[in-house]
Design a protein around this motif. Structure first.
Motif, mmCIF file in Angstrom:
data_model
loop_
_atom_site.group_PDB
_atom_site.id
_atom_site.type_symbol
_atom_site.label_atom_id
_atom_site.label_comp_id
_atom_site.label_asym_id
_atom_site.label_seq_id
_atom_site.Cartn_x
_atom_site.Cartn_y
_atom_site.Cartn_z
ATOM 1 N N THR A 329 0.804 -1.225 0.000
ATOM 2 C CA THR A 329 0.000 0.000 0.000
ATOM 3 C C THR A 329 0.833 1.270 0.000
ATOM 4 O OG1 THR A 329 -0.112 0.134 2.428
ATOM 5 C CG2 THR A 329 -1.786 -1.221 1.319
ATOM 6 N N LYS A 330 2.097 1.181 0.450
ATOM 7 C CA LYS A 330 2.997 2.338 0.591
ATOM 8 C C LYS A 330 2.521 3.312 1.667
ATOM 9 C CE LYS A 330 5.283 0.689 -2.894
ATOM 10 N NZ LYS A 330 6.539 -0.067 -2.678
ATOM 11 N N VAL A 331 1.560 2.896 2.495
ATOM 12 C CA VAL A 331 1.096 3.728 3.610
ATOM 13 C C VAL A 331 2.108 3.625 4.744
ATOM 14 C CG1 VAL A 331 -0.674 4.037 5.381
ATOM 15 C CG2 VAL A 331 -1.329 3.530 3.014
ATOM 16 N N VAL A 332 2.748 4.748 5.097
ATOM 17 C CA VAL A 332 3.784 4.750 6.133
ATOM 18 C C VAL A 332 3.511 5.794 7.221
ATOM 19 C CG1 VAL A 332 5.570 3.870 4.578
ATOM 20 C CG2 VAL A 332 5.214 6.341 4.780
ATOM 21 N N SER A 333 2.345 6.412 7.197
ATOM 22 C CA SER A 333 2.026 7.468 8.160
ATOM 23 C C SER A 333 2.109 6.968 9.595
ATOM 24 C CB SER A 333 0.621 8.010 7.897
ATOM 25 O OG SER A 333 0.169 8.796 8.973
#
Length: 474
Positions: A329-333
Motif C-alpha cells: 500500500t505504501k502507507v507509512v504514516s
C-alpha cells in the motif's frame, strides 16, 4: 524540511503525515485485522501447555489464566508498536511497523512451558531479552554470522516444528490426546472447515476480504463450533469490562536450561528482525535501512519483551504480514500506525474481549493457523534459496534439519543424560537446527557451485591423465 512542516502534511504516504481521521481509521483497522489473531493465538497455545502441566502436577501457580494472557498480549503489542514509532533514546526504530507476540517462539515456549510452566517461561524471557538487547547493540557486527542459509534453516525448522501443534489442535487439543474424544468427527469438521475457508478467501478473495482471510475463517469455524456445542461462554460472564494490566501477578522462575534455549531463539529472532526492518524501508521509503534504525528496532523489540514478561506478555517481534501491507500500500504514516497501536492497547484493558477470544475452540485455532505455519516454512525456503544450493549449503541445511527434527522426535536418545540436556537439546528442534547451521556455516569453507564443479573437473582430469600414463607405460 523541519518536523513542524512535515507534521502539517495530510498524506498517508509520508511518515510524519497526518491524514484525516476518516482516512486513517480504516487503514489502522486493516493493520489490526492482519495481526490480531496472530497476536492472541500464541497466548492461547502457551496457556494450554502451562495449564496442562499445572493440572498434571497439581500446582496451580505453574499455569495461567488464558484471558489474562490474551489481555497482556494485546497490551504489550500496543506498547511495543508505540515504542517503535516514538523512540526513547536508542529504544525504537522510528519506522512504521506493527509489533506483536511471535509464532516463531512457540516451539521453544511450549517446550519450556511443558517442563517448567508459565513461571519458567517468564523468567527465561527476562534474561533472554537482555541477550537480545546485546545483539541489537552489536547487530552490525553480528549480521555476517547469520546469512540467508543459516537464517533460512532456522525459519524452516520453526515452521516444520509447528505442524504437530496445529494438527493436534485440529484433533481437539493436546489435552484430549489418548482419549476416544481426540480426533472425533466434530473437531475434524470444524478444523477442516476453518482451514478450507481461510484457503478459499486467501486465494480468491479481493482487497480487505483477502487480507482478513484468517479472521473470516475463524468466524466461519466459530459458527460451526457453536452448532456442535463446542463453545463455552462462562468465562465472559466472569470477567469485567475494565481491568488494569496484570503487572506483578505472575511468578517467575529461572532455570538455566530454559534460559539457554530461550536465549538462542532470542538471538535468532533478533537477527531475523533485520529482514522485516529492511523490507519496511525498501517497500515504504525506497531506501536501505540504517544501522541506527536496526539497532533501535531490535533493542526496542527486546526491551518490550523484557517488560512484557512482568505483565504476563510473551516475546514480541515485528509482524511480517504488516510489513507486507506497507510494501503493497505504501502507507507509512506514523499517525495511522499509532492509531492501530492505541486501539490494540485499549483492547488490553478490556477483560471481556480477552475472555471472548479464549472461547475460540482449539480445533478452530488449529485450522486457522496451520496455513500460517506453512507460510513460515515457505519463508524459510525462500531465504535458503537466496544462496546457491551448493553441496556445502545443502549439507548445512540438510544436516541441521535432520538432527533438529530427528533428535526431538526421538527424545529417548537423551534419556540417560541429565534433565537439562534434554531440555536444551531435545525439547525443540529449533535449538539444535540453529546451533548446527551456525557452527557448520563457520567451519565449512565457502565454495560456490562453480568452484565445486571446477574441483570435479580437476579430479576427472587427474583420473584421465593417470589412465593415459598407465596405457602409455603398458
Amino acid at each position: 524540511m523541519s518536523t513542524n512542516l512535515e507534521t502539517k502534511s495530510k498524506s498517508a504516504f509520508e511518515f510524519y503525515g497526518k491524514p484525516e481521521f476518516s482516512t486513517a481509521l480504516p487503514l489502522a483497522i486493516q493493520h489490526i485485522l492482519a495481526m490480531i489473531i496472530g497476536n492472541i493465538t500464541p497466548a492461547l497455545i502457551v496457556a494450554g501447555v502451562a495449564n496442562g502441566l499445572a493440572a498434571e502436577r497439581g500446582v496451580e501457580s505453574l499455569g495461567g489464566d488464558p484471558t489474562v494472557l490474551v489481555q497482556s498480549a494485546l497490551f504489550i503489542a500496543g506498547i511495543a508498536t508505540l515504542v517503535q514509532l516514538f523512540p526513547i533514546t536508542i529504544i525504537g526504530s522510528r519506522l512504521p511497523v506493527i509489533m506483536g507476540v511471535s509464532f516463531g517462539y512457540i516451539p521453544t515456549l511450549t517446550a519450556v512451558g511443558a517442563q517448567y510452566g508459565l513461571p519458567g517461561i517468564l523468567g527465561a524471557q527476562v534474561v533472554s531479552a537482555v541477550v537480545g538487547i546485546v545483539v541489537g547493540l552489536f547487530i552490525k557486527r553480528l549480521r555476517k554470522y547469520f546469512p540467508p542459509i543459516v537464517a533460512g534453516t532456522v525459519v524452516l525448522s520453526i515452521g516444520l516444528s509447528l505442524y504437530s501443534t496445529a494438527v493436534s489442535y485440529i484433533g481437539g487439543g493436546a489435552a484430549l490426546k489418548g482419549t476416544p474424544e481426540f480426533g472425533s468427527p466434530k473437531y475434524l469438521v470444524v478444523g477442516g472447515l476453518t482451514l478450507v475457508t481461510v484457503l478459499l478467501i486467501g486465494q480468491f478473495g479481493k482487497g480487505m476480504l483477502k487480507l482478513s482471510s484468517i479472521l473470516v475463517g475463524i468466524a466461519v469455524g466459530y459458527i460451526a463450533a457453536l452448532a456442535f456445542g463446542m463453545v463455552d461462554f462462562a468465562a465472559i460472564g466472569q470477567k469485567g469490562w475494565f481491568a488494569l494490566p496484570a503487572v506483578g501477578q505472575f511468578k517467575m522462575e529461572f532455570h538455566i536450561p530454559a534460559i539457554i534455549s530461550m536465549s538462542i531463539i532470542f538471538i535468532v529472532n533478533s537477527v531475523q528482525a533485520v529482514g522485516d526492518f529492511s523490507a519496511t524501508t525498501m517497500g515504504g521509503f525506497n531506501r536501505e535501512v540504517t544501522d541506527e534504525e536496526l539497532q533501535g528496532g531490535i533493542v526496542g523489540c527486546n526491551v518490550s519483551s523484557m517488560v512484557g514478561a512482568f505483565f504476563g506478555g510473551l516475546p514480541i517481534a515485528t509482524y511480517s504480514q504488516n510489513v507486507g501491507m506497507v510494501c503493497t500500500t505504501k502507507v507509512v504514516s506514523r499517525f495511522v500506525f499509532a492509531m492501530a497501536g492505541i486501539i490494540v492497547l485499549i483492547a488490553g484493558f478490556v477483560p471481556k474481549f480477552g475472555a471472548l477470544m479464549t472461547t475460540i475452540p482449539q480445533a478452530v485455532i488449529g485450522g486457522a493457523t496451520i496455513g500460517v505455519f506453512a507460510s513460515i516454512t515457505m519463508s524459510g525456503i525462500k531465504l535458503v534459496i537466496q544462496e546457491e544450493l551448493s553441496y556445502r549449503n545443502t549439507t548445512i541445511v540438510g544436516l541441521a534439519l535432520a538432527l533438529g527434527m530427528g533428535i526431538t522426535s526421538t527424545p529417548e536418545i537423551l534419556a540417560s543424560y541429565p534433565d537439562w540436556v534434554g531440555m536444551i537439546f531435545g525439547s525443540s528442534p529449533v535449538v539444535i537446527a540453529t546451533l548446527v547451521a551456525f557452527t557448520l556455516n563457520i567451519i565449512i569453507p565457502q565454495k560456490s557451485l562453480a568452484e565445486e564443479q571446477r574441483e570435479r573437473d580437476e579430479m576427472e582430469a587427474e583420473k584421465n591423465s593417470a589412465q593415459l600414463k598407465e596405457s602409455l607405460s603398458s
